[in-house]
Design an enzyme around this catalytic site. Structure first.
Site, PDB file in Angstrom:
ATOM      1  N   GLU A 156       2.565  -4.663  11.576  1.00  0.00           N
ATOM      2  CA  GLU A 156       3.581  -3.337  11.039  1.00  0.00           C
ATOM      3  C   GLU A 156       2.660  -2.282  11.176  1.00  0.00           C
ATOM      4  OE1 GLU A 156       4.736  -3.466   7.124  1.00  0.00           O
ATOM      5  OE2 GLU A 156       2.815  -4.343   6.362  1.00  0.00           O
TER       6      GLU A 156
ATOM      7  N   ARG B 257      13.866  -5.216  -4.969  1.00  0.00           N
ATOM      8  CA  ARG B 257      12.972  -5.563  -5.002  1.00  0.00           C
ATOM      9  C   ARG B 257      11.316  -5.093  -5.589  1.00  0.00           C
ATOM     10  NH1 ARG B 257      10.549  -2.607   1.727  1.00  0.00           N
ATOM     11  NH2 ARG B 257      10.429  -0.935  -0.259  1.00  0.00           N
TER      12      ARG B 257
ATOM     13  N   TYR C  71       5.341   0.965  -5.456  1.00  0.00           N
ATOM     14  CA  TYR C  71       6.042   2.098  -5.603  1.00  0.00           C
ATOM     15  C   TYR C  71       7.748   1.244  -5.247  1.00  0.00           C
ATOM     16  CZ  TYR C  71       4.514   2.321  -0.907  1.00  0.00           C
ATOM     17  OH  TYR C  71       4.079   2.601   0.109  1.00  0.00           O
TER      18      TYR C  71
ATOM     19  N   LYS D 267       4.992  -4.518  -3.255  1.00  0.00           N
ATOM     20  CA  LYS D 267       4.786  -2.962  -2.263  1.00  0.00           C
ATOM     21  C   LYS D 267       4.153  -1.927  -3.454  1.00  0.00           C
ATOM     22  CE  LYS D 267       7.521   0.701  -0.219  1.00  0.00           C
ATOM     23  NZ  LYS D 267       6.601   0.991   0.601  1.00  0.00           N
TER      24      LYS D 267
HETATM   25  N1  PDD Z   1       6.734   3.083   3.139  1.00  0.00           N
HETATM   26  N2  PDD Z   1       5.818  -1.552   5.715  1.00  0.00           N
HETATM   27  C1  PDD Z   1       4.758  -0.525   5.102  1.00  0.00           C
HETATM   28  C2  PDD Z   1       3.314  -1.289   4.631  1.00  0.00           C
HETATM   29  C3  PDD Z   1       5.673  -0.053   4.146  1.00  0.00           C
HETATM   30  O1  PDD Z   1       5.069   0.776   3.684  1.00  0.00           O
HETATM   31  C4  PDD Z   1       7.086   0.456   4.431  1.00  0.00           C
HETATM   32  C5  PDD Z   1       7.629   1.530   3.287  1.00  0.00           C
HETATM   33  C6  PDD Z   1       7.854   0.308   5.899  1.00  0.00           C
HETATM   34  C7  PDD Z   1       9.188   0.338   5.503  1.00  0.00           C
HETATM   35  O2  PDD Z   1       9.943  -0.363   3.952  1.00  0.00           O
HETATM   36  P1  PDD Z   1      11.341   0.467   3.697  1.00  0.00           P
HETATM   37  O3  PDD Z   1      11.892   0.329   5.010  1.00  0.00           O
HETATM   38  O4  PDD Z   1      11.896  -0.376   2.905  1.00  0.00           O
HETATM   39  O5  PDD Z   1      10.784   2.043   3.645  1.00  0.00           O
HETATM   40  C8  PDD Z   1       6.631  -1.400   5.793  1.00  0.00           C
HETATM   41  C9  PDD Z   1       7.331   4.125   2.786  1.00  0.00           C
HETATM   42  C10 PDD Z   1       8.653   4.566   3.587  1.00  0.00           C
HETATM   43  C11 PDD Z   1       5.973   5.226   2.280  1.00  0.00           C
HETATM   44  O6  PDD Z   1       5.024   4.689   2.403  1.00  0.00           O
HETATM   45  O7  PDD Z   1       6.327   6.155   2.417  1.00  0.00           O
END
Ligand code: PDD
Length: 287
Positions: A183, A52, A33, A151
């Site tokens: 994280e 990505r 996703y 992801k």
């Molecule tokens: N989540 N780390 C994890 C585990 C995440 O699920 C996310 C993003 C990030 C940050 O990635 P980005 O800057 O590309 O959004 C880091 C999204 C927002 C979600 O699951 O809703």
């Protein structure tokens, strides 16, 4: 207003949208996703998310069922028909729905992938009150699988982490592996010491955040020092500041870790400044 969503080539009212019970996203979490934020009715860092997505699919041996140009068109159309000014576009691609449940991957020639997109309307996203107040995090053990750089839609443990945080009166959880912070449940984690921003380096242990890449670039352009290295919860609790980044929170200050206030318990100098720069630059570059 009924939301219009996109499923396998069709724009439909959300109540008419259907996916098979044999879909591997549903049965096996066999899907990837992306979440792209919308500011001023435009997409933030669409290119980064598309790149990505391509990588996540490739790492799981899944073909990419949609071109970047078509994907952009679908994102824009959903933002338009749903009248989104601030919010997000969620995109999910799964390995599709074979005729039956089977651990082996289906043949992509005979099982087309499932592609779903929908919008989330979040008026006031950029002016979030939490950005003024800051958020509280707790630490929990990181027991996720070893390919967090992909992801995938396997979000059970991150969901459980959010619930653990909620139960403890906090807003989110930072995950810790071998003594070091990986994280947040859905965001990247940072601490600030003096003029230095410290965050874990990219590896299979964390998602390579699109917001992370932009924020680190802006920080360096603003003459802030960036150090990509591991840090512990103990180091974080004594840092000057802490914050998180993600597509849905942008840059969000953290003011409490495991019950310990950082500084005077209000957002410091660096995180709010980075948030301001990020929002300004993102709105300028949004498409
Ligand atoms: N989540 N780390 C994890 C585990 C995440 O699920 C996310 C993003 C990030 C940050 O990635 P980005 O800057 O590309 O959004 C880091 C999204 C927002 C979600 O699951 O809703």
């Amino acid at each position: 207003m009924t939301r219009t969503v996109y499923v396998n080539g069709d724009y439909l009212p959300e109540t008419d949208a259907k996916v098979s019970i044999f879909d591997r996203g549903f049965l096996m979490a066999d899907g990837v996703y992306e979440v792209t934020s919308v500011l001023g009715g435009k997409l933030v860092d669409f290119d980064g998310h598309a790149v990505r997505l391509e990588r996540s699919l490739a790492e799981l041996d899944m073909p990419n069922p949609i071109s970047k140009a078509d994907l952009l068109e679908v994102h824009r159309e959903l933002v338009r028909v749903n009248g989104i000014d601030e919010g997000m576009v969620y995109l999910q691609i799964t390995r599709g729905a074979p005729d039956d449940r089977d651990f082996a991957f289906p043949d992509p020639e005979t099982t087309p992938q499932t592609i779903v997109l929908f919008t989330q309307n979040k008026p006031g996203l950029a002016a979030s009150p939490m950005a003024q107040k800051g958020m509280k995090v707790i630490s929990i053990e990181d027991i996720r699988w070893g390919r967090r750089d992909i992801k995938t839609v396997q979000l059970l443990y991150p969901s459980m982490g959010k619930m653990m945080a909620k139960k403890a009166g906090a807003d989110d959880a930072w995950m810790v592996q071998d003594g070091f912070v990986t994280e947040g449940t859905s965001n990247n984690a940072y601490i600030v010491k003096g003029n230095k921003i410290i965050t874990r380096e990219k590896s299979n242990d964390i998602l390579h955040g699109i917001t992370r890449a932009a924020v680190l670039r802006f920080a360096q352009e603003a003459q802030m020092e960036v150090e990509e290295r591991n840090f512990t919860i103990e180091e974080a609790r004594t840092a000057d500041e802490a914050f998180i980044t993600s597509a849905s929170t942008f840059v969000m200050p953290v003011v409490e870790i495991d019950g310990t206030q950082l500084g005077d318990g209000t957002p410091g100098r660096v995180a709010p400044r980075l948030r301001e720069i990020y929002l300004d630059e993102s709105m300028k570059a949004a498409i």
